[in-house]
Motif scaffolding. Sequence first.
Motif, PDB file in Angstrom:
ATOM      1  N   LEU A   8       0.822  -1.206   0.000  1.00  0.00           N
ATOM      2  CA  LEU A   8       0.000   0.000   0.000  1.00  0.00           C
ATOM      3  C   LEU A   8       0.862   1.266   0.000  1.00  0.00           C
ATOM      4  CD1 LEU A   8      -2.858   1.060  -0.059  1.00  0.00           C
ATOM      5  CD2 LEU A   8      -2.916   0.930   2.449  1.00  0.00           C
TER       6      LEU A   8
ATOM      7  N   TRP B 298      -8.138   8.930  -3.237  1.00  0.00           N
ATOM      8  CA  TRP B 298      -6.706   8.613  -3.181  1.00  0.00           C
ATOM      9  C   TRP B 298      -5.875   9.894  -3.153  1.00  0.00           C
ATOM     10  CZ3 TRP B 298      -3.635   4.179  -3.081  1.00  0.00           C
ATOM     11  CH2 TRP B 298      -4.331   2.963  -3.010  1.00  0.00           C
TER      12      TRP B 298
ATOM     13  N   PRO C   3      -3.800   8.811   2.668  1.00  0.00           N
ATOM     14  CA  PRO C   3      -4.226   7.649   3.458  1.00  0.00           C
ATOM     15  C   PRO C   3      -5.354   7.944   4.444  1.00  0.00           C
ATOM     16  CG  PRO C   3      -1.826   7.811   3.381  1.00  0.00           C
ATOM     17  CD  PRO C   3      -2.351   9.057   2.781  1.00  0.00           C
TER      18      PRO C   3
ATOM     19  N   THR D  33      -7.621   2.248   5.667  1.00  0.00           N
ATOM     20  CA  THR D  33      -6.408   1.469   5.474  1.00  0.00           C
ATOM     21  C   THR D  33      -6.376   0.184   6.304  1.00  0.00           C
ATOM     22  OG1 THR D  33      -5.296   2.870   7.117  1.00  0.00           O
ATOM     23  CG2 THR D  33      -5.005   3.445   4.782  1.00  0.00           C
ATOM     24  N   SER D  34      -7.453  -0.066   7.074  1.00  0.00           N
ATOM     25  CA  SER D  34      -7.539  -1.354   7.753  1.00  0.00           C
ATOM     26  C   SER D  34      -7.964  -2.455   6.783  1.00  0.00           C
ATOM     27  CB  SER D  34      -8.541  -1.288   8.912  1.00  0.00           C
ATOM     28  OG  SER D  34      -9.864  -1.105   8.426  1.00  0.00           O
TER      29      SER D  34
ATOM     30  N   PRO E  94      -5.172  -4.228   0.856  1.00  0.00           N
ATOM     31  CA  PRO E  94      -4.894  -3.302  -0.256  1.00  0.00           C
ATOM     32  C   PRO E  94      -5.778  -3.536  -1.482  1.00  0.00           C
ATOM     33  CG  PRO E  94      -2.843  -3.999   0.739  1.00  0.00           C
ATOM     34  CD  PRO E  94      -3.927  -4.804   1.407  1.00  0.00           C
TER      35      PRO E  94
ATOM     36  N   LEU F  12      -8.947  -1.608  -1.485  1.00  0.00           N
ATOM     37  CA  LEU F  12      -8.836  -0.166  -1.709  1.00  0.00           C
ATOM     38  C   LEU F  12      -8.772   0.182  -3.199  1.00  0.00           C
ATOM     39  CD1 LEU F  12      -6.409   0.818   1.178  1.00  0.00           C
ATOM     40  CD2 LEU F  12      -8.893   1.024   1.095  1.00  0.00           C
TER      41      LEU F  12
END
Length: 467
Positions: free
Chosen positions: A386, A408, A412, A417-418, A421, A424
Motif C-alpha cells: 500500500l 486517493w 491515506p 487502510t484497515s 490493499p 482499496l
Amino acid sequence: MTEILVQSGIEGAVPSAAGRVVDHPAWPVLKDAVEDIRPWQSADGSIDFEADGAPAKGIAELAVDRVISAVEEISPLLPHDAAYHRALVADLRRWAETGFQVPDFLDSLLAFQPAAHREDGLQHLVVFPMYTQNGNPDRNLEAVVLRMVWPDWLADLERTRYDNPLFCGITFEDFTAGYDTNSAVLFPETIAVREAPERFSWGGIFCDREAARFRRVTEAAVDLLGLELPDDIREMVGDQDRCQQAFVLWDMVHDRTHSHGDLPFDPFMIKQRQPFWMYGLEELRCDLTAFKEAVKLEAEGVPQARDVQYAVLFDRMFRFPVTGDRVKNYDGLGGQLLFAYLHKHDVVRWTDNRLRIDWERAPQVTNQLCGEIEDLYRAGIDRPKLVHWFAAYDLVSSYLAPHPGSRWAKGPDALDTSLPPRKLVDEVLPDEFPLSMFYEALSKKLKHVIASTKGITATSGAEKAAA
C-alpha cells in the motif's frame, strides 16, 4: 556489431519456395468455414444448439470438417508446423465429437512452437478458439496466416544483448474477423484450454499493424499540431518498412523488460489487482527502457535505434492518451505522464497553437523520467504494497492533476487502510487522472483518425493512403 550495421531491413523477408499460404485455394475455404462457425459460438467458445439462430448440429460438424480438410491441404506448405497441424485437427475433431462444448485446444497449443523456428519470412497457419486482445473479448474460432519477422540484425541483438527466447515479431498475411479489430498481438494466454500450461513458450506482436497505425495517427497529429519534424524522422514516418523495423526492436526490448529490473511482474498485470496507475507505470517503464537502450544503440551506429526513440515518443504522446475509453486506461495514463513530464521540463511547448519539441534534449529528459520510475521500483522493494502504491500515486500526481473527487488524492487518511490493499482498489475512480485541456482538444480532432485504424495492416494502410 559490424554484422548489425550491414543488416538494415525487414524487407528481406520473402515468401517461402512453396508459395504463399493465402494464395492456396484451400485458404479461402478455411477462412469462410471459420467465419460460418464464429457467429454460432457463445462467449466461452461453445455452441448452444438451443439458441436462436443456432444451426443444426450436423451443419456445425460439416463446417468443422471443411476447416479440417483445408488445414490438411495447406499443411504440406508448412512442414515446420506439421506436428501442430496434426494436433489441431485432433482438437477440432474432439470438439465436434463432444458436442461443441467449451473448446479445449491445449494439445495443439503445446504443439505450436513458433519461437523454436525464428526464421525471417517463415509462414504459419494458426487456428485457435481465442479472444483477441483489444479486439474481440469472446473465445471464437479464429484463423490467421502470419509471417515471422526475424532479420539477422535483430537476431544478433537478441542473441548478444536482449535475450528474449519467447519473443516473435510477426506480420499479417490474412485473418478472420477477430483480427479485423485493434488487436496487434497473438498471445497463448488468450486461447481456450482446459488448464493453463506451466509456462508459455512464445508470444507474438504484429509489427506491421503497429507501424501502419503509428504512421497514420502520427501524420495526422503532426499536421494538426503544426509540428516541424527533422528530415530523417519525417522520412521514417513515411516509410512502412522503417517503422516495422523500429517496432519489432521496440517490442522485443519492451517485452523482455517486464521480467527484468527491480520488482518485475507479469505483463498480464490485471490479474494482480492493483490500481491502474501501477499498470500504466509498468508499461511506461518498459517503453522507456526500450527508448533508453535505443539511445545507446544509436551511439553505436545501429540504424534502427533513432527510429525507435521517435516511435516511442510519438506513439506514447499522440495516440495512447486519446485511444480507448477513460475507464482505468493505463496506456493512456502513461502517454499523458510522458507528455506532462516533457512539458514540465520544457522539452515540449504548446504555444501559438503549435507544438515544438527540443530534439536535442528529448533523449536526455525522457531517460530522466525512466530513471525516476526505476528509482520508484527500487525503493518499492523495501515498502509494504500500500505504501508503494501511494508513492507511485505521488509520482504520477506530481505531473498529472488527479480528479478533484479522488479519495486517493486526499491521502491515506481519506481511505480505510484497515482493509486489504486489493479492497482499496475499489476506491480508485474510473478516470483518476482526467485528460488535460490539451488532450481533450486533440482527442476531438484525432478521434476519427484513430477509429480508421481498426483492422489496419501494411497493405490496407498503403491502399487507403493512395486513395
